[in-house]
Write an enzyme that holds these catalytic residues in place. Structure first.
Site, short mmCIF file in Angstrom:
data_model
loop_
_atom_site.label_atom_id
_atom_site.label_comp_id
_atom_site.label_asym_id
_atom_site.label_seq_id
_atom_site.Cartn_x
_atom_site.Cartn_y
_atom_site.Cartn_z
N LEU A 152 0.84 -1.21 0.00
CA LEU A 152 0.00 0.00 0.00
C LEU A 152 0.88 1.25 0.00
O LEU A 152 0.74 2.14 0.84
CB LEU A 152 -0.94 -0.02 1.20
CG LEU A 152 -2.25 0.75 1.00
CD1 LEU A 152 -3.10 0.14 -0.11
CD2 LEU A 152 -3.05 0.79 2.30
N SER A 174 0.54 -5.68 3.63
CA SER A 174 1.71 -4.82 3.65
C SER A 174 2.61 -5.37 4.74
O SER A 174 2.15 -6.15 5.57
CB SER A 174 1.24 -3.40 3.98
OG SER A 174 2.18 -2.47 3.60
N ARG A 232 6.51 -6.26 -10.84
CA ARG A 232 7.62 -6.80 -11.62
C ARG A 232 7.30 -8.27 -11.87
O ARG A 232 6.67 -8.93 -11.03
CB ARG A 232 8.94 -6.69 -10.84
CG ARG A 232 9.50 -5.27 -10.76
CD ARG A 232 10.05 -4.81 -12.09
NE ARG A 232 10.60 -3.47 -12.06
CZ ARG A 232 9.93 -2.37 -12.37
NH1 ARG A 232 8.66 -2.45 -12.73
NH2 ARG A 232 10.52 -1.19 -12.34
N GLU A 261 11.19 -10.79 -19.34
CA GLU A 261 10.88 -9.94 -20.49
C GLU A 261 12.07 -9.88 -21.43
O GLU A 261 13.21 -9.82 -20.98
CB GLU A 261 10.55 -8.52 -19.99
CG GLU A 261 9.20 -8.48 -19.27
CD GLU A 261 8.98 -7.19 -18.53
OE1 GLU A 261 8.35 -7.23 -17.47
OE2 GLU A 261 9.44 -6.14 -19.03
N HIS A 279 4.76 -4.21 -20.94
CA HIS A 279 5.38 -3.37 -19.90
C HIS A 279 5.21 -1.88 -20.19
O HIS A 279 6.17 -1.17 -20.49
CB HIS A 279 6.86 -3.71 -19.71
CG HIS A 279 7.38 -3.25 -18.36
ND1 HIS A 279 8.44 -3.85 -17.72
CD2 HIS A 279 6.98 -2.26 -17.53
CE1 HIS A 279 8.67 -3.24 -16.55
NE2 HIS A 279 7.79 -2.27 -16.43
#
Lengths: 313, 324
Positions: A152, A174, A232, A261, A279
């Protein structure tokens, strides 16, 4: 000023290149056929490195640049920079927070709508002439669904604010509970996944958060659950995700990032409950300019001995 | 015994049938005695003459309910439409005969607003186009992809500030957009900027979202002049009715780059969509499905039954369309 060597590790933005060209001696690493020799040749003049989400400054690169003073990343994520090495060597590090928060949050919501309402599949249906044969099938309502956010921070909060506009209850995981929010806190990601309809990854990538979305989390999210990843690729155990989607154990996914990627798992290509993006979380004309200005501004400040605009280290 | 029980259920005629009926046929049949003209070999007029002369309530679809059809239902007192829009029903004839009309009210408003925002985000951020790019294997080959455009801070002009328009406004405010609107009348209780002139709204806006009913006044309201006023960086989203936009003018403007993009759920002659749009990467096309979610259909089923049951018990209709 123009004697200062700035090494840009990969292509990222032509406006940024132009602005760096005006102020520094910009060296374009990716154009060099023999990169090791290139570094040796320019080692004495390179005082700055500019990286992004794809490539940054690992220990090896840092060690080969004895005059390196600052790494300025064209991203908010720092996972491609060896921060400990930088701290050790007294190298400053900057990133591009805040200017991209809105765009990334916008894309997260865009992906949620695209997956639940099958917008991409509908567009394909119309373009292929399918509508003449009949209506598209029923889709799933987005408004009112529970959105679970991992992390958060700035981006997580921006996603929450937007989802609230759709009357979505918000819950989150979190490292610690955040005061001053009405959002429901869960002590573990599995607990969060069990109690939400849409799970979105919005935390930083660190060794601790690698594969934070694993098989257990995916199973807890379930056959009606949807995973959105604008963080990610390595946040998610991609092999587990692919098998869950192919087997129908997960209801859908919207993915802007991937573990390796630019490779994207082809088994996902035929699934209409999956949306795949190249992305583009911060990829708008407006935001990339703001990010570039921040990179340039940080470098200018450093070399003028002024306070950095957005330091991380 | 079973047929007697069925005979005691109130009788309705279903015209179409609408998608909601196809999904909920059995459930409707457990609450009402349903006349199904499409199952009969007789042409509609003969079927109605033979079977529907005492039928008091009709559930229609999106297809036209003109005066001459209404005249073939002499005992009709109620038409229930599964749509929010009522422009397909001859309201003058209904008023003349005292036939009440009940619609879907705000059942779909959230879903339709959601799709409007989804289409807008897709156009600005190239979601469908990006998805195609990745699936064509181009991420590995070509790497980079053209930049999209930021939504935050943009000026959104909403055309028609009814239930759907208000839901769209509420959502886009959370993205940091500023809202202005064009409507038949100004809404004094709202702080959004009102434009009595649609061209002026288009001139002042980066994005136009059409949320209005289709009427004689709104037919082709979005014409070449309005599109040029919206401008080369402007985006239009239509979740209202196809004919609100002059479709030929829209196609031409998109091809010429006079506007930046469009998200369209409705078209002038559905299910036909202008082929020229298929060549454009800056348009997103959906098959009139803004309302079409499982949840909305379930809510719609409850509302339709609620209206019919209220009618047959002489109670107030849940979503009576009042004269305006």
């Amino acid at each position: 000023m123009d004697a200062i060597g700035v090494l840009m590790v990969c292509p990222m933005n032509t406006y940024l290149e132009q602005e760096l060209d005006k102020r520094f001696n910009l060296l374009r690493y990716w154009t060099q056929p023999r990169q090791h020799e290139f570094l040796t040749q320019h080692a004495e003049s390179i005082r700055a490195v500019v990286g992004n989400a794809s490539a940054g400054a690992d220990a090896k690169l840092i060690e080969s640049l004895p005059k390196l003073e600052i790494v300025s990343s064209f991203s908010v994520g720092m996972d491609k920079i060896d921060l400990n090495k930088c701290k050790e060597r007294g190298i400053r590090v900057t990133n591009t927070p805040d200017v991209l928060t809105d765009d990334v949050a916008d894309l997260a919501i865009g992906l949620m709508l695209a997956v639940l309402r099958r917008i991409c599949a509908c567009d394909k249906y119309v373009r292929s002439g399918g509508w003449k044969s009949g209506d598209f099938k029923l889709t799933t309502k987005f408004s009112g669904k529970t959105v679970g956010i991992i992390g958060l921070g700035r981006i997580g909060l921006a996603i929450a604010k937007r989802a609230e506009g759709f009357d979505c209850p918000i819950s989150y995981y979190s490292r610690s509970e955040k005061p001053n929010t009405n959002y429901k806190y869960h002590k573990s990601v599995v607990e969060l996944a069990s109690n939400c309809d849409i799970l979105v990854v919005a935390c930083a990538l660190t060794p601790e958060t690698t594969h934070i979305v694993n098989r257990e989390v995916i199973n807890a999210l379930g056959p009606k659950g949807v995973l959105i990843n604008i963080g990610r690729g390595p946040h998610v155990d991609e092999a587990e995700l692919v098998s869950a989607l192919v087997e129908g154990r997960l209801g859908g996914a919207g993915l802007d990032v991937f573990e390796k990627e630019p490779e994207v798992p082809e088994q996902l290509f035929d699934l209409d409950n999956v949306v795949l993006l190249p992305h583009v979380g911060s990829a708008t004309v407006e935001t990339r300019k703001a990010m570039a200005d921040l990179v340039v501004g940080n470098l200018e400040a450093h070399f003028a001995n002024k306070p950095l605009l957005t330091p991380v280290v | 015994m079973e047929s007697t029980a069925a005979e005691q259920l109130p009788e309705i005629i279903v015209l179409g049938p609408p998608a909601i009926f196809r999904s909920y046929d059995k459930k409707f049949s457990s609450r009402f005695r349903v006349l199904r003209p499409w199952e009969s070999p007789l042409p509609l007029a003969q079927f109605l003459a033979a079977e529907a002369h005492n039928t008091q309530a009709a559930l229609c679809s999106g297809e036209s309910v003109p005066a001459d059809l209404l005249r073939q239902l002499p005992a009709l007192w109620l038409v229930v439409t599964p749509s929010a829009g009522v422009n397909h029903i001859d309201l003058l004839e209904c008023r003349r005969r005292g036939i009440a009309v009940a619609n879907a009210a705000t059942t779909f408003s959230a879903d339709v607003a959601d799709l409007a925002v989804g289409l807008l985000l897709d156009v600005l951020r190239k979601i469908s186009a990006g998805n195609r790019f990745v699936r064509n294997g181009l991420l590995s080959k070509k790497g980079t992809y053209p930049l999209g455009f930021k939504l935050g801070g943009k000026k959104v002009g909403i055309v028609g500030l009814g239930s759907i328009g208000l839901e769209v406004a509420k959502r886009l405010e959370a993205f940091g957009c500023t809202i202005s609107y064009h409507s038949r009348n100004k809404k004094p209780s709202l702080t959004y900027v009102y434009h009595p002139d649609i061209c002026k709204l288009a001139l002042e806006s980066d994005i136009l979202i059409l949320c209005c009913a289709l009427t004689d006044q709104t037919h082709h309201m979005i014409n070449r002049e309005v599109l040029l006023a919206l401008g080369k960086e402007g985006v239009i989203v239509n979740i209202a009715r196809g004919p609100v936009i002059d479709e030929k003018a829209l196609v031409y403007c998109l091809q010429q780059g006079e506007i930046a993009g469009a998200g369209l759920d409705v078209f002038e002659d559905e299910p036909r969509v202008p082929n020229e749009l298929f060549e454009l990467n800056n348009v997103v096309l959906t098959p009139h499905c803004a309302f079409f979610t499982e949840e909305s259909l379930r809510d719609l089923y409850e509302l339709i039954c609620g209206n019919l049951e209220a009618f047959f018990s002489n109670k107030h209709l849940l979503s009576l369309v009042s004269e305006e």
